[in-house]
Scaffold this motif. Structure first.
Motif, PDB file in Angstrom:
ATOM      1  N   THR A 199     -10.441   5.955  -0.713  1.00  0.00           N
ATOM      2  CA  THR A 199     -11.616   5.624   0.023  1.00  0.00           C
ATOM      3  C   THR A 199     -11.728   6.293   1.346  1.00  0.00           C
ATOM      4  N   GLY A 200     -10.670   6.940   1.502  1.00  0.00           N
ATOM      5  CA  GLY A 200     -10.514   7.782   3.126  1.00  0.00           C
ATOM      6  C   GLY A 200     -10.152   6.678   4.160  1.00  0.00           C
ATOM      7  N   THR A 201      -9.364   5.558   3.996  1.00  0.00           N
ATOM      8  CA  THR A 201      -9.239   4.590   4.943  1.00  0.00           C
ATOM      9  C   THR A 201      -7.963   4.781   5.515  1.00  0.00           C
ATOM     10  N   SER A 202      -7.171   5.743   5.323  1.00  0.00           N
ATOM     11  CA  SER A 202      -6.012   5.998   6.192  1.00  0.00           C
ATOM     12  C   SER A 202      -6.357   6.812   7.469  1.00  0.00           C
ATOM     13  N   PRO A 203      -5.507   6.663   8.366  1.00  0.00           N
ATOM     14  CA  PRO A 203      -5.514   7.357   9.579  1.00  0.00           C
ATOM     15  C   PRO A 203      -5.350   8.907   9.572  1.00  0.00           C
ATOM     16  N   ASP A 204      -5.563   9.765  10.368  1.00  0.00           N
ATOM     17  CA  ASP A 204      -5.301  11.159  10.069  1.00  0.00           C
ATOM     18  C   ASP A 204      -3.844  11.521   9.797  1.00  0.00           C
ATOM     19  N   ARG A 205      -2.758  10.817  10.518  1.00  0.00           N
ATOM     20  CA  ARG A 205      -1.696  11.185  10.553  1.00  0.00           C
ATOM     21  C   ARG A 205      -1.248  11.041   8.944  1.00  0.00           C
ATOM     22  N   VAL A 206      -1.938  10.124   8.334  1.00  0.00           N
ATOM     23  CA  VAL A 206      -1.369   9.814   6.794  1.00  0.00           C
ATOM     24  C   VAL A 206      -2.075  10.595   6.051  1.00  0.00           C
ATOM     25  N   ALA A 207      -3.498  10.855   6.336  1.00  0.00           N
ATOM     26  CA  ALA A 207      -4.375  11.282   5.349  1.00  0.00           C
ATOM     27  C   ALA A 207      -4.019  13.069   5.469  1.00  0.00           C
ATOM     28  N   GLU A 208      -3.826  13.742   6.543  1.00  0.00           N
ATOM     29  CA  GLU A 208      -3.558  14.969   6.793  1.00  0.00           C
ATOM     30  C   GLU A 208      -2.088  15.463   6.623  1.00  0.00           C
ATOM     31  N   GLY A 209      -1.421  14.359   6.699  1.00  0.00           N
ATOM     32  CA  GLY A 209       0.321  14.938   6.659  1.00  0.00           C
ATOM     33  C   GLY A 209       0.753  14.340   5.240  1.00  0.00           C
TER      34      GLY A 209
ATOM     35  N   ASP B  30       1.019  -1.428   0.065  1.00  0.00           N
ATOM     36  CA  ASP B  30      -0.006   0.044  -0.057  1.00  0.00           C
ATOM     37  C   ASP B  30       0.920   1.081  -0.089  1.00  0.00           C
ATOM     38  N   PRO B  31       0.672   2.157  -1.120  1.00  0.00           N
ATOM     39  CA  PRO B  31       1.393   3.239  -0.901  1.00  0.00           C
ATOM     40  C   PRO B  31       1.785   4.031   0.281  1.00  0.00           C
ATOM     41  N   ASP B  32       0.481   4.263   0.792  1.00  0.00           N
ATOM     42  CA  ASP B  32       0.476   5.153   1.986  1.00  0.00           C
ATOM     43  C   ASP B  32      -0.968   4.644   3.091  1.00  0.00           C
ATOM     44  N   TRP B  33      -0.834   3.773   3.710  1.00  0.00           N
ATOM     45  CA  TRP B  33      -2.168   3.345   4.353  1.00  0.00           C
ATOM     46  C   TRP B  33      -1.994   3.880   5.834  1.00  0.00           C
ATOM     47  N   MET B  34      -1.387   2.815   6.595  1.00  0.00           N
ATOM     48  CA  MET B  34      -1.135   3.135   8.067  1.00  0.00           C
ATOM     49  C   MET B  34       0.113   3.996   8.483  1.00  0.00           C
ATOM     50  N   ARG B  35       1.014   3.910   7.307  1.00  0.00           N
ATOM     51  CA  ARG B  35       2.217   4.670   7.444  1.00  0.00           C
ATOM     52  C   ARG B  35       2.383   5.445   6.142  1.00  0.00           C
ATOM     53  N   THR B  36       3.251   6.358   6.019  1.00  0.00           N
ATOM     54  CA  THR B  36       3.520   7.108   4.773  1.00  0.00           C
ATOM     55  C   THR B  36       4.332   6.493   3.847  1.00  0.00           C
ATOM     56  N   SER B  37       4.277   7.078   2.653  1.00  0.00           N
ATOM     57  CA  SER B  37       5.023   6.155   1.923  1.00  0.00           C
ATOM     58  C   SER B  37       6.575   6.157   2.035  1.00  0.00           C
TER      59      SER B  37
ATOM     60  N   ASN C   7      -9.868  -3.435  10.714  1.00  0.00           N
ATOM     61  CA  ASN C   7     -10.300  -2.014  10.326  1.00  0.00           C
ATOM     62  C   ASN C   7      -9.675  -1.184  11.339  1.00  0.00           C
ATOM     63  N   PRO C   8      -8.113  -0.899  11.401  1.00  0.00           N
ATOM     64  CA  PRO C   8      -7.496  -0.431  12.400  1.00  0.00           C
ATOM     65  C   PRO C   8      -7.241   1.115  12.285  1.00  0.00           C
ATOM     66  N   ALA C   9      -7.665   1.931  11.248  1.00  0.00           N
ATOM     67  CA  ALA C   9      -7.322   3.279  11.112  1.00  0.00           C
ATOM     68  C   ALA C   9      -8.523   4.208  11.700  1.00  0.00           C
ATOM     69  N   ILE C  10      -7.988   5.199  12.445  1.00  0.00           N
ATOM     70  CA  ILE C  10      -8.850   6.205  13.153  1.00  0.00           C
ATOM     71  C   ILE C  10      -8.856   7.342  12.310  1.00  0.00           C
TER      72      ILE C  10
ATOM     73  N   PHE D 157       0.640 -11.419   1.334  1.00  0.00           N
ATOM     74  CA  PHE D 157      -0.149 -10.518   2.311  1.00  0.00           C
ATOM     75  C   PHE D 157       0.871  -9.290   2.489  1.00  0.00           C
ATOM     76  N   ASP D 158       0.403  -8.439   3.034  1.00  0.00           N
ATOM     77  CA  ASP D 158       1.108  -6.917   3.036  1.00  0.00           C
ATOM     78  C   ASP D 158       2.404  -6.924   3.423  1.00  0.00           C
ATOM     79  N   PHE D 159       3.511  -6.381   2.657  1.00  0.00           N
ATOM     80  CA  PHE D 159       4.808  -6.310   2.792  1.00  0.00           C
ATOM     81  C   PHE D 159       5.485  -7.531   3.609  1.00  0.00           C
ATOM     82  N   VAL D 160       4.985  -8.880   3.074  1.00  0.00           N
ATOM     83  CA  VAL D 160       5.805  -9.969   3.223  1.00  0.00           C
ATOM     84  C   VAL D 160       7.142  -9.844   2.837  1.00  0.00           C
ATOM     85  N   ALA D 161       7.965 -10.664   3.230  1.00  0.00           N
ATOM     86  CA  ALA D 161       9.259 -10.929   2.741  1.00  0.00           C
ATOM     87  C   ALA D 161       9.326 -12.006   1.780  1.00  0.00           C
ATOM     88  N   PRO D 162       9.935 -12.384   0.782  1.00  0.00           N
ATOM     89  CA  PRO D 162      10.030 -13.424  -0.085  1.00  0.00           C
ATOM     90  C   PRO D 162      10.247 -14.749   0.885  1.00  0.00           C
TER      91      PRO D 162
END
Length: 815
Positions: A406-416, A42-49, A676-679, A287-292
């Motif tokens: 979709t708006g499903t990132s937390p405030d820190r990522v969406a606004e920042g 994910d480019p920027d979901w729970m964390r920034t890119s 659904n972890p984002a606030i 799955f998300d960011f799993v290593a080979p």
């Protein structure tokens, strides 16, 4: 066996055996499990890119080293966003990346910048996403042009996805999340409650018993589709014990023993085999960011060497596209169907409305700038506009991502990160528009004329009458429409208070509404009609505007209504902000008893049932919905300027979500849902523009609903200068059908000339004459949205003639 069956079998064998041999599959293998390895980034979901790139960089380093160590290994990449970051930040790896991509061992499962949501963006935003990624590859010497587009984690997909994909030159796809399926961590319910009755998951698992099918779009476009019924990381634990190894929750320990790997392979196959109509089983690792997986090919070789002859199952590492190529050899065994894999979750349709508006306005601004570059006098800008807007288009494509628009990132990522990206890109578009706009823009008429309109305000209800309707608005009822009838026949158009504002207590969050999950709440808490409001009437030329303010949960919400004598459409607007944990709708009591809702979606139109899985069911709405009473012929159409969500009850009640301020999903009032972890919080007042029209008879096609919806994308509250500029830009092209719309006019990215994209919901298969204003077309080519030529077009009297092969068509014109 008759001659036809013999021919089919021979053709299948001739196609299939070379594929099997290329992948190292024995000719006599009766059952094959394909492990396709990737990692969902994910480019920027729970964390920034930038934060995520630390994980991605390590993943790609490890993948490249594994590919170099195991020459038969395939590792797949879903999208271009992080591949471009890696290219820019690891210049010493460029030769290796280019070579592996061109060899097909670093396999691309799409050309998109992102794995896009396909419900909320416009069609053009999704198509441009696929073009941007393909052009980045081409510019850097990478020659892969995928036939497949993989929507790994999108929360449902447009039912017209086949039409979108065909328009971009894809004939294969794969999806994961469909309505009614079980997904670990998403519900406080037992697995046996799934698949939900009446859902797409039930259709595929119980009725068709297949994970592979031919998906048919509204315009008869077809793509071969695979569904990951057991998630896109089903095979992640092939060498692990535990629950999962996603980056946030690596709850697993390594076990590379032959016994464990064999048991896992057999377990995966036992789930997949009953749902396969061919000898091939697909097990995704990723799955998300799993290593080979370390030495994956060697592990599968060990399994085949030790167990193939007694188990009868061959295991191979390959790409998802390889799997679909194998399945396509047995295409005749697969069912063909139209599929609407929605509603999966419904809260994200309207979460973070101010962010969604920024996404759409950015795309609109970029499209306007491209058209303006082709106006007379801007000839010098034509060759520069693509480079000038390149970064802004990359941002617009990134914004399609299923955790961005979709708006499903937390405030820190969406606004920042997300909002600043959008603002910078919008500034680039505005700079180009300012430079390309003529000094004086003629305020041309849109073709309408002032019609008869009468109104009275004698201290009671405000009465408004036009040739199309007679309306009463009551301040005592909070500003609602309390009566609507036809001025001549007297027939009722609405049967109860309408355009009422309803506030719901909603325990849902950014992804979901409260009625969607066990222990959730979605209940009406207040409505504007509970207290009186003051109606203000403003006269305009040929129109009346009525405004009123209501207090909803302590917040002031303003409604505006625009009544025009020359139009059957009533324009409306809501301005305000929902308080936290509230969803605010506008409600209409139409009195129309309908079996289905006709709606447009990116790529086409669909008829949906009033209810599916959830009560109420909110459907993703692109720009219009039409309901028709089959007995009386009476209908109602609702329109929105930006995508929203709509629900309909059989008693005729229609509701549109106008404002939403979800925070986080909570079950039973306190339990968070792991999936659904984002606030998130909506901090800004929002504008919601919508309209209503009463149709005396006929369906959505007969009433010209798509053309009306296009016209209503401009509102009476728009800046007059910008509206005139859009009309001037639209004059660059002319088509000879009112139900075919020009969505794009731009310099070609691949080859010479001008790209024009046409869209329709009703004219597939029909000829259309396309003219460029002030220019003579000397040659033309049908191409796909990745701008690859397909065939020459007929040119007649300076116009290109396009027979629309589907709902979306791209042409390259030489002038």
């Amino acid at each position: 066996m008759d001659k036809e069956q013999t021919a089919i079998t021979t053709e299948t064998t001739e196609r299939e055996l070379p594929l099997r041999r290329r992948l190292g599959i024995p000719d006599d293998a009766g059952s094959v499990i394909v492990f396709a390895e990737s990692s969902h980034w994910d480019p920027d979901w729970m964390r920034t890119s930038d934060e995520y790139f630390k994980l991605v960089g390590r993943n790609l380093d490890a993948a490249i080293e594994a590919l170099q160590r195991e020459p038969r290994r395939i590792y797949s990449i879903e999208c271009m966003f992080f591949l471009r970051m890696y290219w820019e930040r690891r210049p010493e790896r460029r030769d290796a990346v280019r070579a592996l991509v061109n060899e097909g061992r670093l396999r691309l499962t799409s050309s998109g910048v992102t794995t896009a949501d396909t419900l909320l963006p416009r069609s053009e935003a999704v198509l441009r996403d696929m073009l941007q990624g393909q052009e980045w590859l081409r510019a850097n010497g990478m020659t892969q042009e995928p036939r497949m587009a993989y929507f790994t984690d999108s929360f449902g997909c447009s039912p017209a996805l086949p039409s979108l994909l065909r328009a971009a030159g894809f004939d294969r796809t794969a999806i994961t999340r469909v309505d009614g399926m079980f997904f670990m961590g998403a519900d406080y319910e037992r697995r046996r409650r799934f698949p939900r009755p009446g859902s797409s998951a039930e259709l595929l698992l119980k009725r068709e018993r297949t994970l592979d099918f031919i998906w048919r779009g509204p315009d008869e476009a077809e793509v071969l589709c695979h569904w990951n019924a057991f998630t896109y990381g089903q095979g992640d634990l092939i060498t692990y014990h535990g629950i999962g190894r996603m980056y946030e929750f690596p709850l697993a320990i390594v076990d590379r023993s032959d016994r464990h790997v064999t048991r896992q392979i057999q377990r995966f196959a036992s789930r997949l085999a009953p749902l396969s109509r061919t000898p091939y089983l697909f097990c995704p690792i990723g799955f998300d960011f799993v290593a080979p997986i370390r030495d994956l090919v060697s592990l599968l070789d060990r399994y085949n060497r030790n167990h193939y002859h007694d188990k009868g199952l061959w295991a191979v590492n390959a790409g998802l596209d390889d799997y679909l190529e194998l399945v396509d050899c047995r295409r005749g065994r697969l069912p063909s169907m139209e599929l609407d894999p929605n509603p999966y979750w419904t809260g994200f349709y309207t979460a973070r409305p101010s962010l969604k508006r920024r996404c759409h306005e950015l795309t609109d601004g970029l499209l306007l700038a491209e058209r303006l570059a082709l106006l007379p006098g801007n000839e010098d800008a034509v060759n520069d506009i693509e480079g000038e807007l390149a970064d802004a288009w990359w941002t617009a494509a990134t914004a399609n991502h299923h955790d961005f628009i979709t708006g499903t990132s937390p405030d820190r990522v969406a606004e920042g990160e997300q909002v600043p990206w959008l603002e910078r890109a919008a500034a680039m578009a505005e700079t180009a528009i300012s430079r390309l706009a003529p000094d004086a823009v003629p305020h041309t008429s849109d073709g309408s004329t002032a019609g008869a309109i009468k109104w009275t305000d004698d201290g009671g209800p405000v009465r408004i009458e036009t040739p199309h309707y007679a309306i009463e608005l009551s301040g005592d009822d909070g500003g609602a429409i309390v009566c609507a009838h036809h001025p001549d026949s007297g027939k009722l158009l609405l049967t109860g208070p309408s355009n009422d504002i309803i506030s719901y207590s909603d325990s849902g969050g950014l992804w979901r509404m409260g009625q969607e999950f066990h222990g959730g709440v979605f209940s009406e808490s207040s409505r504007s009609g509970d207290r009186p409001a003051t109606l203000d009437v403003i006269e305009h030329e040929g129109a009346i505007e009525v405004t009123c303010d209501s207090i909803i949960d302590g917040e002031t919400v303003r409604r505006s209504m625009w009544f025009s004598g020359d139009s059957p459409v009533i324009r409306m607007r809501v301005e305000g902000r929902a308080v936290e944990r509230r969803t605010v709708t506008v409600r209409f009591d139409s009195g129309v008893a309908a079996d289905g809702l006709a709606m447009d979606q990116p790529g086409g139109a669909v008829i949906r049932p009033p209810r599916k899985i959830y009560d109420p069911t909110f459907w993703p709405m692109q720009s219009f919905v039409h309901i028709l009473d089959g007995a009386s012929g009476r209908g109602v159409a609702l329109f929105t300027e930006l995508p929203s969500a709509v629900s309909y009850r059989p008693d005729g009640r229609i509701e549109l979500i106008a404002l939403r301020n979800a925070v986080r999903e909570r079950a039973f009032g306190f339990l968070p849902i792991p999936a659904n972890p984002a606030i998130g919080h909506e901090r800004e007042p929002c504008i919601f523009d919508y309209s209503i029209m009463f149709t005396p008879s006929g369906d959505w096609r007969e009433n010209g609903i798509p053309a009306i919806a296009r016209k209503l994308l401009e509102t009476p509250w728009d800046d007059a200068g910008r509206a005139a500029l859009r009309r001037l830009a639209a004059s660059v092209t002319i088509v000879d059908r009112p139900d075919v719309f020009v969505t794009v006019v731009k310099p070609a990215s691949r080859g010479d000339g001008i790209i024009v994209r046409l869209e329709t919901l009703t004219a597939a298969g029909s000829p259309v004459a396309l003219t460029l204003g002030g220019r003579t077309v000397r040659a033309a080519f049908l191409c796909d949205a990745r701008e690859r030529d397909i065939e020459p077009l007929v040119v007649r009297d300076g116009s290109a003639v396009v027979v629309m092969p589907g709902n979306i068509v791209t042409a390259r014109l030489l002038v």
